[in-house]
Design a protein around this motif. Structure first.
Motif, PDB file in Angstrom:
ATOM      1  N   GLY A  22     -39.790 -84.442 -15.098  1.00 34.45           N
ATOM      2  CA  GLY A  22     -39.512 -83.274 -15.883  1.00 34.45           C
ATOM      3  C   GLY A  22     -38.493 -83.331 -16.940  1.00 34.45           C
ATOM      4  N   PRO A  23     -37.267 -84.026 -16.812  1.00 31.76           N
ATOM      5  CA  PRO A  23     -36.375 -84.015 -17.916  1.00 31.76           C
ATOM      6  C   PRO A  23     -36.967 -84.775 -19.189  1.00 31.76           C
ATOM      7  N   ASP A  72     -43.580 -71.675 -14.822  1.00 35.02           N
ATOM      8  CA  ASP A  72     -43.162 -72.832 -14.910  1.00 35.02           C
ATOM      9  C   ASP A  72     -42.825 -73.439 -16.279  1.00 35.02           C
ATOM     10  N   VAL A 106     -38.444 -71.941 -18.567  1.00 33.99           N
ATOM     11  CA  VAL A 106     -37.842 -72.881 -19.454  1.00 33.99           C
ATOM     12  C   VAL A 106     -37.328 -72.210 -20.850  1.00 33.99           C
ATOM     13  N   HIS A 107     -37.280 -70.673 -20.682  1.00 36.69           N
ATOM     14  CA  HIS A 107     -36.833 -69.917 -21.850  1.00 36.69           C
ATOM     15  C   HIS A 107     -36.185 -68.823 -21.299  1.00 36.69           C
ATOM     16  N   VAL A 163     -43.619 -75.483 -28.769  1.00 39.27           N
ATOM     17  CA  VAL A 163     -44.507 -76.320 -28.177  1.00 39.27           C
ATOM     18  C   VAL A 163     -45.480 -75.708 -27.036  1.00 39.27           C
ATOM     19  N   GLY A 216     -39.839 -76.861 -15.679  1.00 33.15           N
ATOM     20  CA  GLY A 216     -39.432 -75.563 -15.337  1.00 33.15           C
ATOM     21  C   GLY A 216     -38.663 -75.160 -14.029  1.00 33.15           C
ATOM     22  N   THR A 217     -39.137 -75.969 -12.981  1.00 29.21           N
ATOM     23  CA  THR A 217     -38.590 -75.783 -11.672  1.00 29.21           C
ATOM     24  C   THR A 217     -37.154 -76.341 -11.868  1.00 29.21           C
ATOM     25  N   MET A 218     -36.849 -77.176 -12.737  1.00 27.26           N
ATOM     26  CA  MET A 218     -35.415 -77.714 -12.773  1.00 27.26           C
ATOM     27  C   MET A 218     -34.662 -76.759 -14.070  1.00 27.26           C
ATOM     28  N   ARG A 219     -35.376 -75.706 -14.421  1.00 29.21           N
ATOM     29  CA  ARG A 219     -34.684 -74.759 -15.478  1.00 29.21           C
ATOM     30  C   ARG A 219     -34.212 -75.656 -16.765  1.00 29.21           C
ATOM     31  N   LEU A 220     -35.174 -76.655 -17.140  1.00 25.34           N
ATOM     32  CA  LEU A 220     -34.628 -77.417 -18.423  1.00 25.34           C
ATOM     33  C   LEU A 220     -35.240 -76.366 -19.708  1.00 25.34           C
ATOM     34  N   GLN A 221     -34.598 -76.419 -20.405  1.00 22.51           N
ATOM     35  CA  GLN A 221     -35.148 -75.587 -21.509  1.00 22.51           C
ATOM     36  C   GLN A 221     -35.401 -76.316 -22.669  1.00 22.51           C
ATOM     37  N   TYR A 222     -36.659 -75.783 -23.265  1.00 17.86           N
ATOM     38  CA  TYR A 222     -37.015 -76.677 -24.337  1.00 17.86           C
ATOM     39  C   TYR A 222     -37.842 -75.549 -25.200  1.00 17.86           C
ATOM     40  N   PRO A 223     -38.092 -76.049 -26.576  1.00 16.70           N
ATOM     41  CA  PRO A 223     -38.276 -75.012 -27.636  1.00 16.70           C
ATOM     42  C   PRO A 223     -39.810 -74.405 -27.250  1.00 16.70           C
ATOM     43  N   TYR A 224     -39.971 -73.210 -27.838  1.00 18.77           N
ATOM     44  CA  TYR A 224     -41.075 -72.504 -27.283  1.00 18.77           C
ATOM     45  C   TYR A 224     -42.070 -72.807 -28.689  1.00 18.77           C
ATOM     46  N   ALA A 255     -44.226 -80.960 -16.861  1.00 17.89           N
ATOM     47  CA  ALA A 255     -43.798 -79.828 -17.440  1.00 17.89           C
ATOM     48  C   ALA A 255     -43.653 -78.773 -16.441  1.00 17.89           C
ATOM     49  N   ASP A 256     -44.190 -78.766 -15.254  1.00 20.02           N
ATOM     50  CA  ASP A 256     -44.025 -77.813 -14.448  1.00 20.02           C
ATOM     51  C   ASP A 256     -42.519 -78.147 -13.642  1.00 20.02           C
ATOM     52  N   LEU A 257     -42.252 -79.161 -13.732  1.00 18.14           N
ATOM     53  CA  LEU A 257     -41.013 -79.675 -12.925  1.00 18.14           C
ATOM     54  C   LEU A 257     -40.051 -79.381 -13.816  1.00 18.14           C
TER      55      LEU A 257
END
Lengths: 1512, 160
Positions: B112-113, A1045, A1050-1051, B35, B25-33, B21-23
């Motif tokens: 999530g967004p 998750d 997310v990546h 964080v 992920g579920t929604m496949r929203l990308q954010y910088p690694y 944050a999990d959501l």
């Protein structure tokens, strides 16, 4: 009578289990209460997930709490509970037996995914090509046919939605899953599409070209515009896939020894060969021709079906490992049988053309269709001998530059004619029996033939072929006036007399049908042949009359289409398999889904809503005539990729799931079963709770509002989803027509409520509209919401304050007016609303968006449920209950709660659900604990002295992690970290077999810490904790790394970064695991006694409830007499006698052996914690002190009617309160008769500055008393002056009843309250009428004030119990929505007016709810405390009181040693004290500062390294 | 100039921000690694020392993400966190590190967004601010120490 029943009841052997129907918030609450108080629960839910409506909501009023946040823990708890058995996708069919021991028949609908295997990994949905409007988002977002209702759904398992068999599939003899491959084309997945086609048909390239595609005739799209171009789409797939070089399949293994012979390598024989070879039989095909493919190869001309396609598709079958013997005509069936074949399939087709028995057919230029076409094909292959070994004469020689006439009107005739054109004929004509319309050839073919210069003479019969010097000189024909084949295939023909004429020609080709050549089957072979010269077979089994001999395809039916041949190939192969396995030859019919026939109305609705756009099919232009007549190149160029995708997008996906099987092949767990069928099960339970919820009113039925017609009209639930951050617009407020921000939003109240069909109030819409208006405004300041309403019914706790805030802080505009119509501006798609404003003027106003506040209606399925369970419903479909037994249905042992019992909001639903749980368990108290499972664990290993030995399990989660993160790399990295002694990877770490693997690894490698790197600890930590506990490790020796998750998902596109982050997360987990230690959970005993404070209706009911549940109860009342406010009430609105009820209740309470009543008693001291409280009482009149030990506490201190300080109350005897009036009305009847004029004023002391809350009961009380007056003295005039008539839910009916009885209702405005004066000894009431806009005066005999309900004085009690009260003095529950009768401190509950003003039935429900909650403690012998709690180091504590001050639950105390002490049983584990403690004397176990910093250190270290690395 | 990649630590409460944050992920929203998340039962558990120490150890930014105000699972933990974050910001400001490197956010479990947005927002903000001054100092020191070592080594070699 009643005693008799009771005695019988005692005789029944009871079952300690309860069935709950409906998995919404009510069902879950009841389930948890019951399961936690010693009962086995079956939770039956018709959908695929629990959570109900609440899961769909964005926020909840009046706190604006996030709905999902609050419900999510309940979902998880319900889903995981050992004693709650979820029955998903299920319905109750029947209930037999008596209360206490019901037998319930439950129907389980197929879900097509095995819940016990599914891990919720989502891979099925990722590969599912079917898009459908998602139900959870109210049709506003797309969902796949394989779906999980919502991200947090419990059970965390997918389901497949099937509506039925699409008509295209149904129409196809082979059952082609056209919908499936079409969807895959839309997604550009051509290999998958090809696989889907080949599930049912090994010849996609062939059928994509020459099939008669009955699928298209049946396509539902016919009702919209034009059917899908299914055949062309199929061809497109083959064009795409066959572009790739051919890779032969691996030969298949053999499973069986019996050899099968197939005679004929045509489509039927090849299909059967493939099927039988796949099952595992050795298969030999005997083919007379030098090439395989049968008619496809030598009967269909190349311009229509390129030979390469046939060759490729045939080869793919042969390469599976089939022995193909070409040039091997079978001359005698017996020879084959002698070769040792155990079964023979005759599939020789119908290759013998026919001539008519007319003169002249022996002329040399008279040709026959099949031979003609076959010769052309064989010659083009360079073969010069026919199967019989005769030299082939080139037909070109006969045809070139000559006039050819083809006799026949079928596809073969057209093939012959067009082939003749291409061979260079001077002129080609066709003549046939049939009329132009009835020609069997496909109209497109006829059209193309004509384009190529062919003339068609239809409706002709042929007399003879003219002979001129032994050469053809024309055909003599007559005109046909009527023709028909009868049932036996005989022709009835009528011709026009004297119409004889000559069709000139030099060559004749007969194309009037073909038949099988059956010379190899002599009569002695024992294989029956029909009169039509076909082989006689059983149509179901394809068995011929000789055992072991089967026949299929054209040889059994005469000439037919290729798709029929394929279908019969499949069926005969299946039959041969059954025969060889010694099974019954006739197949057992499987239950089938219905065929989906969409209705015109449904489609029109879909068009209106924009879901379906009217778009005719994408056409393919054939190559120009000039290009095609000169060669055998394919006529149709086929779709381009773009065209194919556009055409595919037109599919309506009628069946929803198309059974394309993408999910089946993808699922690594074998969880998908497309052949699942419905099952039934009988369950024994003691009682039943029905909580099936509701539907929102389908506002499409109220066409005047335009829902479904106008895109910018939504229902409130749709708007709720728009507001939701996880909704279709991700929380951006957009209107559907153009995705623009709607600035002006109108909310229309009472849509589907308070109308003729629904004469009740839906109870929640005023507040949810207010909420949605506020939240919209919070999202975008520019939004201007307007709410058009009749009355604002803000009657609940905190509602009025919320309403005021909406008006004043958020600027929500409220307009009191009913709207009759919404009209759309077709240009802007804005909406016009006409209404009457405050000044009485008609106004028109334009809005960007209209939201309909739709009411609650019971669904059709709840009616069905009621019927099946055998309970009565009211006129609208809600469960029938009465005000003094609000939870009981008409059938003993069956209880109702939630909206099913009547419209209500969430907290009331939750309270009722708990109440229903108490009622359902009360009759089962003696069998409590008899059916529950208790988990036995092995003894815990003591690992405290051991060095950490860490095991790491890295999960691939199918492709979810494994497709992004290099899992083996992460595993190896984990193994390299300090103290890690074992690392492993799994495909699905949460699957059942992996749990066993983990346990084994713990054992084998002596692990004392376990890390799982997979998904979220939020959902999966409890599962793994359970696993390690089963392996003897303390639960807290577990740690998780969230690499899905919060990493792979997310990546997704940065595989390297994701892998490196996954490594980091594992390293953090290892760093933490080195520091974690086992936490002890202590057990404490529970005192099985409850203390109830307050002896009114709620208190007495609660005490009695506890006692009936088998526990002791101590009831404390401050006054000398029990009864509270109930003593002043005489009847209920539904006419129940209250004094009688009160006397009975008092008697039950005082006589109950397990209840001890202390009246005149006050509480002087209160201490302890859940399960172990100690309370000191002073009991009057002599003020004895008593000490009570109890496990739980219920606060039911009630309230009272305010003594008004206005309107001459207390100054004029004619001014009464409602309670006083009720006494008066039930006193001297004569005095009531004398009354002429009565005026009532509502909201006296409520909804003002001092008491900003609504007292909730006064409107109903006023209506009740007014109705009593009217019944006693119909001539008396009763006028009720009100601000909003808050006759919510079913009270609306009483409101209507009062109006009908002549009670007058007159609204007054808050700013212009009525004025009361004494004038000439008379009372004068003056009130401004806002509608007439003038003052009205009354001179009543009685002025009745609906005075506020105020809480009892509980300031001291609250401080002793350390429980909070709100600003109005009512007690404050732990959570407005989900814990309405709990205090935040565990073990203390509240009910009745102490919580907020409420009606009798509501108090009764709440009191029962408090009992239910209390039972979850009292039913336990011990409670576990400890774990993640704060602990104090007394050495460091300076007793500074910081912790005492900051704890939200008032847990820390300074003990007798002068240091802080935190009772583990009371600590919630938030850690606030630990982080505030200035001396760092407190630590929160499992989240210590060392642990937090260790993780931070890892982050900084690894990222520094990584980023430095990047810079190099 | 070399590209600066900030190190950002997010202290998230279990009930809302971590769930959001999990959501994401579920929604496949990308954010910088950049964080990295630390899960806590409640933002009320965030110690002011943690907030300061991560900077001392080399983080470039940090934020605390809790439930929406009024929605705290533990009633008022997020208010406690808010106060502490405010105080820590002041200290960071006074110490010359920059108070804007630390923030407090509130979000619900369904947002999530928003989680992804905050992660992006914070990373970009810190990227613009550049490396934490503490880190720069530390690097400079480390660099000079290294040089010294090298010199000593050279010196020794020369001697030999």
């Amino acid at each position: 009578m009643e005693k008799e029943r009771e005695r019988q009841q005692e005789k029944i052997e009871k079952t300690g289990a309860v069935m709950i129907v409906g998995g919404g918030v009510g069902g879950m609450q009841a389930a948890l209460d019951l399961a936690n108080s010693g009962f086995k629960v079956y939770l039956v839910e018709e959908s695929t997930a629990i959570g109900g409506r609440m899961a769909q909501l964005d926020k909840t009023f009046p706190t604006n709490d996030c709905s999902m946040c609050t419900i999510s823990p309940k979902l998880v708890e319900t889903g995981r509970h050992l004693n709650i058995q979820l029955m998903m996708d299920s319905e109750v069919m029947k209930v037999d037996g008596p209360a206490g021991n019901f037998t319930v028949t439950v129907r389980h609908k197929p879900r097509y995914i095995d819940i016990s295997k599914c891990t919720g990994c989502s891979e099925c949905a990722q590969v599912c090509p079917i898009i459908t409007p998602g139900r959870f988002d109210e049709g506003m977002a797309q969902q796949r046919a394989a779906y999980k209702l919502y991200p947090q759904a419990v059970p965390n398992a997918y389901a497949i939605e099937k509506r039925g068999i699409p008509p295209c599939r149904d129409a196809c003899p082979t059952g082609q899953r056209a919908q499936g491959y079409i969807a895959l084309i839309r997604e550009g997945r051509y290999e998958d599409a090809m696989r889907v086609i080949k599930e049912d048909n090994p010849f996609p390239g062939i059928c994509g070209r020459i099939c008669n595609h009955r699928c298209e005739d049946e396509c539902n799209r016919n009702l919209v515009d034009q059917p899908l171009s299914i055949a062309n789409l199929k061809r497109f797939v083959t064009d795409q896939v066959y572009k790739q070089p051919y890779i032969p399949p691996d030969p298949l293994p053999y499973q069986f020894g019996e050899k099968v012979a197939i005679i004929g390598a045509g489509p039927c024989g090849l299909t059967a060969a493939k099927d039988l070879r796949k099952v595992g039989y050795p298969v030999t095909i005997f083919e007379a021709l030098p090439i395989a493919g049968g008619m496809l190869r030598v009967g269909v001309p190349d311009y229509r079906l390129p030979p390469l396609i046939v060759d490729r598709e045939v080869r793919e079958i042969i390469d599976l490992g089939i022995d193909l013997r070409l040039n091997t005509p079978v001359s005698n069936l017996d020879d084959i049988m002698k070769e040792g074949f155990k079964a023979v399939l005759i599939a020789v087709g119908a290759h013998e053309g026919r001539k008519l028995p007319i003169p002249g057919t022996d002329l040399p230029e008279v040709l026959i269709n099949t031979q003609f076409l076959r010769d052309v094909s064989l010659l083009s292959l360079g073969m010069h001998k026919d199967p019989a070994g005769k030299e082939i004469r080139d037909p070109k020689a006969d045809i070139q530059n000559r006039h050819v006439l083809v006799l026949g009107g079928g596809n073969v005739a057209i093939d012959c004619a067009r082939t003749a054109v291409r061979l260079g004929a001077a002129k080609v004509d066709m003549a046939c029996l049939e009329s132009r319309e009835k020609m069997p050839a496909h109209p497109d073919e006829v059209k193309e033939a004509e384009e190529e210069g062919i003339t068609v003479y239809s409706s002709r019969s042929f007399k003879r072929i003219l002979d001129k010097d032994r050469h053809v000189a024309g055909v003599e024909a007559v005109k046909v006036t009527f023709m028909e084949f009868d049932q036996d295939g005989r022709l009835n023909l009528e011709t026009e007399e004297g119409s004889e004429h000559v069709l000139p020609c030099e060559v004749v080709i007969f194309a009037i049908g073909q038949r099988a050549g059956l010379a190899f089957i002599p009569e002695s072979a024992g294989v029956g042949v029909t009169r039509m010269s076909t082989i006689a077979v059983n149509p179901n089994t394809f068995a011929a009359t000789r055992p072991g001999v089967f026949a299929a395809g054209d040889v059994t039916t005469g000439t037919s289409f290729v798709v029929e041949a394929v279908a019969s190939g499949h069926k005969s192969a299946a039959s041969i398999h059954r025969y060889l396995r010694g099974e019954e030859l006739e197949p057992v019919p499987l239950p089938e889904l219905p065929v989906v026939k969409l209705t015109k109305e449904e489609l029109q609705e879909r068009v209106a809503s924009g879901d379906v756009r009217v778009t005719p099919r994408v056409r393919i232009e054939p190559r120009p005539v000039s290009q095609r007549t000169s060669s055998f190149a394919e006529v149709s160029p086929g779709y381009t990729e773009e065209e194919a995708k556009a055409e595919a997008a037109r599919c309506l996906a009628c069946g929803i799931c198309s059974e394309c099987l993408c999910c089946y092949y993808k699922c690594g767990l074998g969880a998908i079963h497309h052949d699942m069928v419905e099952t039934q099960e009988e369950v024994q339970v003691g009682s039943i709770i029905l909580s099936p919820g509701y539907e929102v009113y389908n506002a499409r039925l109220s066409q005047e509002y335009g829902l479904g017609r106008y895109p910018n009209v939504l229902n409130a639930l749709q708007f709720e989803r728009i507001l939701s951050a996880s909704g279709p617009t991700m929380g951006h407020v957009q209107r559907p027509s153009d995705s623009q921000l709607p600035r002006k939003i109108a909310f229309l109240q009472c849509v589907g409520s308070r109308d003729q069909d629904h004469p009740y109030c839906s109870a929640v819409c005023c507040m949810y509209a207010t909420k949605e208006a506020i939240i919209a405004k919070e999202h975008e300041k520019e939004i201007q919401p307007t709410i058009f309403f009749i009355d604002i019914r803000a009657y609940g706790k905190g509602f009025d304050a919320y309403y005021e805030r909406a008006k004043k802080e958020y600027g929500v505009r409220y307009v009191r007016c009913a709207i009759s119509r919404v009209v759309e501006d077709p240009q802007t798609k804005n909406l016009w609303i006409t209404y009457i404003d405050d000044a009485g003027e008609i106004k028109e106003e334009e809005f960007d968006l209209v939201v309909l506040s739709v009411g609650m209606v019971p669904s059709a399925s709840t009616r069905e449920l009621a019927k099946n369970v055998g309970i009565e419903l009211d006129a609208y479909g809600f469960a029938k209950t009465d005000s003094l037994t609000p939870l009981a249905t008409s059938r003993p042992g069956v209880y109702a709660c939630g909206v099913f019992q009547g419209p209500k909001d969430i907290p009331e639903t939750v309270a009722q659900a708990s109440g229903a749980a108490a009622a359902a368990s009360e009759i089962l108290s003696e069998v409590r604990g008899t059916m529950v499972a208790r988990k036995e664990y092995p003894e815990q290993k003591d690992v405290r002295e051991e060095e950490p030995r860490i095991g790491v399990f890295v999960c691939r989660c199918g492709n979810n992690i494994g497709g992004v993160v290099n899992v083996p790399g992460v595993k190896d990295y984990a193994a390299s970290l300090g103290n890690v002694v074992f690392a492993d990877e799994n495909l699905y770490t949460c699957s059942q077999d992996t749990q066993e693997k983990i346990k084994k690894a713990i054992e084998e490698h002596k692990l004392n810490r376990v890390i799982v790197a997979s998904c979220s600890p939020r959902t999966h930590e409890p599962l793994f904790q359970e696993t390690i506990r089963e392996a003897g490790l303390n639960r807290y020796l577990f740690e998780m790394a969230n690499i899905r998750d919060q990493c792979s998902w997310v990546h997704m596109h940065e595989k390297e970064e994701a892998t490196s982050k996954a490594r980091d997360l594992v390293r953090m987990a290892v760093a933490n695991a080195n520091l974690i230690s086992p936490l002890e959970e202590l057990t404490k005993g529970v005192i099985k006694r409850g203390l109830v404070i307050g002896g009114g209706l709620s208190g007495m009911t609660a005490a009695l409830g506890l006692a009936e549940q088998g526990f002791e109860a101590v009831l404390v009342e401050k006054e000398s007499e029990l009864g509270g406010n109930l003593r002043h009430l005489k009847t209920t609105l539904d006419g129940k006698n209250i004094p009688k009820y009160l006397e009975e209740l008092k008697a039950k309470v005082t006589k109950h052996p397990r209840i001890q009543v202390f009246s005149n008693a006050v509480i002087t001291d209160f201490s302890g914690y859940v399960g172990n409280y100690k309370t000191n009482l002073m009991v009057g009149p002599r003020m004895f002190t008593r000490e009570v030990e109890h496990g739980v506490t219920i606060v039911a201190t009630g309230g009272e009617e305010l003594n008004p300080k206005e309107y001459l109350y207390g100054e004029d005897q004619r001014v009464l309160t409602q309670l006083e009036l009720e006494g008066f009305l039930h006193g001297d009847g004569k005095r009531v008769q004398e009354l002429k004029e009565i005026v009532m004023i509502q909201c006296v002391g409520s909804r003002n500055e001092e008491r900003p809350y609504c007292s909730r009961v006064c409107c109903a009380e006023a209506v009740k008393n007014a109705l009593t007056i009217k019944s006693l003295n119909p001539r008396a005039r009763v006028t009720i002056l009100y601000r909003d008539m808050r006759m919510y839910s079913m009270l609306e009916e009483d409101y209507a009843r009062a109006r009908k009885a002549g009670v007058r209702f007159l609204r007054y405005e808050e700013e212009r309250k009525p004025e009361v004066a004494q004038k000439d000894g008379k009372l004068e009431v003056t009130v401004y009428n806002p509608v007439l806009r003038e003052n009205l005066s009354y001179h009543p005999d009685l002025l009745v004030l609906s005075a506020a309900t105020i809480p009892a004085d509980t300031a001291e009690l609250a401080s002793m119990l350390k429980v909070p009260r709100n600003a109005d003095g009512f007690f404050l529950e732990a959570h407005m929505k989900l814990r309405p009768v709990d205090f935040a401190s565990e073990g203390i509950y509240l009910c009745g007016v102490a919580h907020s003003p409420k009606m009798i039935d509501e108090s009764l429900s709440q009191a029962a709810a408090a009992v239910s909650r209390a039972c979850t403690i009292l039913a336990k012998d011990q409670i576990q405390v400890g774990g993640v709690v704060s602990v104090v180091d007394p050495e460091k504590c300076a007793a500074c009181l910081t912790c005492v001050r900051v704890c939200p639950y008032n847990v820390p105390v300074i003990n007798k040693d002068g240091v802080a002490e935190i009772e583990a049983a009371m600590c919630h584990g938030c850690g606030i004290c630990a982080s505030e403690c200035p001396g760092k004397a407190i630590k929160l176990q499992h989240f210590t500062d060392e642990q937090v910093m260790a993780k931070c250190d890892v982050i900084i270290e690894v990222l520094s390294e990584a980023f430095r690395g990047e810079r190099v | 100039m070399e590209k600066f990649e900030p190190i950002v630590i997010a202290f998230c409460c279990h009930y809302c921000a971590y769930t959001a944050a999990d959501l994401a992920g579920t929604m496949r929203l990308q954010y910088p690694y950049n964080v990295r998340i630390i899960r806590l039962p409640c933002t009320g558990k965030v110690d002011i020392r943690h907030l300061l120490e991560v900077f001392e150890k080399g983080a470039d930014g940090a934020y605390v993400a809790g439930c929406l105000e009024g929605d705290c699972h533990f009633l008022k933990g997020n208010f406690r966190a808010k106060k502490r974050v405010a105080l820590a910001k002041q200290i960071l400001e006074d110490a010359g590190i920059g108070g804007e490197r630390l923030e407090m956010y509130n979000m619900s479990a369904a947002m999530g967004p928003r989680f992804a947005e905050v992660a992006r927002e914070m990373t970009e903000k810190i990227r613009k601010l550049g490396p934490s001054p503490i880190k720069k100092n530390a690097e400079r020191k480390a660099h000079s120490a290294e040089r010294k070592e090298e010199q000593t080594a050279e010196h020794i070699t020369q001697k030999v």
